[in-house]
Motif scaffolding. Structure first.
Motif, PDB file in Angstrom:
ATOM      1  N   LEU A 100      14.558  53.463  30.122  1.00 26.77           N
ATOM      2  CA  LEU A 100      14.626  53.856  28.719  1.00 26.77           C
ATOM      3  C   LEU A 100      14.888  55.364  28.590  1.00 26.77           C
ATOM      4  N   HIS A 101      14.257  56.133  29.470  1.00 23.30           N
ATOM      5  CA  HIS A 101      14.536  57.578  29.486  1.00 23.30           C
ATOM      6  C   HIS A 101      16.021  57.821  29.772  1.00 23.30           C
ATOM      7  N   LEU A 102      16.527  57.123  30.793  1.00 21.47           N
ATOM      8  CA  LEU A 102      17.935  57.297  31.173  1.00 21.47           C
ATOM      9  C   LEU A 102      18.871  56.827  30.068  1.00 21.47           C
ATOM     10  N   ALA A 103      18.451  55.750  29.392  1.00 23.72           N
ATOM     11  CA  ALA A 103      19.318  55.138  28.377  1.00 23.72           C
ATOM     12  C   ALA A 103      19.657  56.122  27.266  1.00 23.72           C
ATOM     13  N   GLU A 130      23.103  54.315  25.823  1.00 25.26           N
ATOM     14  CA  GLU A 130      23.245  52.863  25.977  1.00 25.26           C
ATOM     15  C   GLU A 130      22.813  52.084  24.732  1.00 25.26           C
ATOM     16  N   PHE A 131      22.465  52.792  23.661  1.00 22.20           N
ATOM     17  CA  PHE A 131      22.033  52.105  22.451  1.00 22.20           C
ATOM     18  C   PHE A 131      23.218  51.876  21.531  1.00 22.20           C
ATOM     19  N   PRO A 149      22.429  48.315  31.644  1.00 27.79           N
ATOM     20  CA  PRO A 149      23.509  48.146  32.628  1.00 27.79           C
ATOM     21  C   PRO A 149      23.358  46.903  33.501  1.00 27.79           C
ATOM     22  N   THR A 150      22.148  46.475  33.818  1.00 27.27           N
ATOM     23  CA  THR A 150      22.011  45.279  34.664  1.00 27.27           C
ATOM     24  C   THR A 150      21.324  44.115  33.954  1.00 27.27           C
ATOM     25  N   ARG A 151      20.461  44.393  32.979  1.00 23.57           N
ATOM     26  CA  ARG A 151      19.721  43.295  32.341  1.00 23.57           C
ATOM     27  C   ARG A 151      20.440  42.700  31.152  1.00 23.57           C
ATOM     28  N   GLY A 152      21.555  43.304  30.755  1.00 23.16           N
ATOM     29  CA  GLY A 152      22.253  42.812  29.565  1.00 23.16           C
ATOM     30  C   GLY A 152      21.624  43.391  28.310  1.00 23.16           C
ATOM     31  N   GLN A 153      21.889  42.736  27.187  1.00 22.44           N
ATOM     32  CA  GLN A 153      21.420  43.289  25.917  1.00 22.44           C
ATOM     33  C   GLN A 153      19.936  42.993  25.681  1.00 22.44           C
ATOM     34  N   ILE A 154      19.190  44.033  25.374  1.00 23.60           N
ATOM     35  CA  ILE A 154      17.744  43.888  25.128  1.00 23.60           C
ATOM     36  C   ILE A 154      17.474  44.106  23.639  1.00 23.60           C
ATOM     37  N   LYS A 163       7.288  49.392  34.359  1.00 26.13           N
ATOM     38  CA  LYS A 163       7.549  50.782  34.778  1.00 26.13           C
ATOM     39  C   LYS A 163       9.054  51.022  34.903  1.00 26.13           C
ATOM     40  N   ALA A 164       9.752  50.027  35.454  1.00 27.88           N
ATOM     41  CA  ALA A 164      11.202  50.159  35.622  1.00 27.88           C
ATOM     42  C   ALA A 164      11.879  50.286  34.255  1.00 27.88           C
ATOM     43  N   LEU A 165      11.426  49.454  33.303  1.00 29.30           N
ATOM     44  CA  LEU A 165      12.000  49.524  31.948  1.00 29.30           C
ATOM     45  C   LEU A 165      11.754  50.888  31.313  1.00 29.30           C
ATOM     46  N   GLU A 166      10.542  51.416  31.521  1.00 30.47           N
ATOM     47  CA  GLU A 166      10.220  52.731  30.971  1.00 30.47           C
ATOM     48  C   GLU A 166      11.154  53.794  31.527  1.00 30.47           C
ATOM     49  N   ASN A 167      11.357  53.762  32.863  1.00 29.03           N
ATOM     50  CA  ASN A 167      12.278  54.724  33.483  1.00 29.03           C
ATOM     51  C   ASN A 167      13.678  54.578  32.912  1.00 29.03           C
TER      52      ASN A 167
END
Ligand code: C2E
Ligand code: MG
Ligand code: MG
Ligand code: MG
Length: 288
Positions: free
Chosen positions: A31-34, A39-40, A67-72, A25-29
């Motif tokens: 992703l919207h912000l990204a 951030e891509f 911003p916190t998890r590094g490169q995905i 859920k956090a990743l989904e949120n």
């Protein structure tokens, strides 16, 4: 006692499931912000002519600088973007960025961009591509759209029409990860496309195993007879390179030649002819 520990394990498992769910859920949120926060980032990987090592083009491969998890990597977030309905907007942005970048190169190389099947379902995909070509001034022949055979899980008639409309613009179509899907050889006959990208799983053992080599040879022969460009993906060793050269493969992509790199590493593509060495747009220019 045994019962208690079983109970305990169930609780632990539930905690684990809950944590997974929260994380997703956090990743989904994020992703919207990204998308809003930009951030891509696109990386570019060389496609090289097997014999000369001249560049044929570059494939754009998206990364998410979280911003916190590094490169995905895209294998993680593209499926999520597809599920939560963000892929059409993200895909449009990727296409715009790749075409904008490629239009600035002094060498008229191909720029290959991956499309999700969902993007192809968008009602106005042809208009989107046409608009981006117009806005960036990129010559349509320089754009190659890569898609996997999974596009065929959708309404085939419609997909064929869209591919034909895209090709009518002058854009070329590549079948990505060829050989890994469900479809039969018939798709090579039926689908309107230009380029076969043979999946990297086919070359892993090519230098060790005659059966593996026979299969790659087959795809190259069929491709040549159909007038398609065949790109072999995943070349990592000199032995594999030697092998595909012997078989007569013309274009290839793999870590042996180049890893995907940031746009800033492509500065030699912005130099004018006068500034370029005679062997411009070969790999030598870009080996770090
Ligand atoms: P793909 O389109 O088949 O891209 C090739 C993948 O193989 C890339 O992984 C690349 O880094 C990797 N690769 C290249 N050469 C070698 C090699 O010699 N050995 C090995 N082991 N791997 C190699 P990446 O960048 O992680 O992308 C994975 C997949 O994510 C792509 O597979 C594509 O399906 C998807 N993808 C990437 N960018 C985009 C995009 O902008 N839009 C969409 N819809 N999907 C994308
Ligand atoms: Mg691809
Ligand atoms: Mg591929
Ligand atoms: Mg792939």
């Amino acid at each position: 006692r045994a019962k208690a520990s079983a109970q305990e394990r169930i609780c632990l498992f539930e905690d684990y499931m809950q944590a997974e769910f929260d994380d997703r859920k956090a990743l989904e949120n994020d992703l919207h912000l990204a998308l809003e926060r930009d951030e891509f980032e696109l990386y570019y990987q060389a496609q090289v002519e097997v014999v000369t090592l001249n560049l044929r083009g570059l494939e754009a491969l998206v990364r998410w600088n979280h911003p916190t998890r590094g490169q995905i990597p895209p294998g993680v977030f593209i499926p999520i973007a597809e599920e939560i309905g963000l892929i059409v907007e993200l895909g449009r942005k990727i296409l715009l960025t790749a075409c904008t970048e490629a239009a600035k190169w002094k060498q008229p190389l191909k720029i290959a961009v991956n499309l999700s099947p969902i993007q192809l379902q968008a009602p106005n995909i042809v208009e989107i591509v046409m608009g981006i070509l117009k806005d960036t001034g990129l010559a349509p022949e320089r754009l190659e759209l890569e898609m996997t055979e999974t596009v065929l899980l959708n309404d085939r008639k419609r997909v064929f029409k869209i591919l034909n409309d895209l090709r009518a613009l002058g854009v070329t179509i590549a079948m990505d990860d060829f050989g890994t899907g469900y479809s039969s050889l018939a798709i090579l006959r039926d689908i309107p496309f230009d380029t076969i990208k043979l999946d990297k799983s086919f070359v892993r053992d090519i230098a060790l195993n005659p059966e593996a080599e026979a299969l790659v040879r087959l795809v190259i022969d069929v491709g040549n007879h159909l007038g398609k460009t065949v790109i072999i993906e995943g070349i990592e060793t000199d032995a594999q390179h030697e092998c595909i050269r012997r078989i007569g493969c013309q274009v290839s992509q793999g870590f042996l030649f180049a890893r995907p790199v940031q746009a800033s590493k492509l500065d030699f593509l912005h130099w004018s002819d006068a500034e370029l060495a005679p062997d411009a747009s070969t790999l030598k220019n870009w080996a770090n």
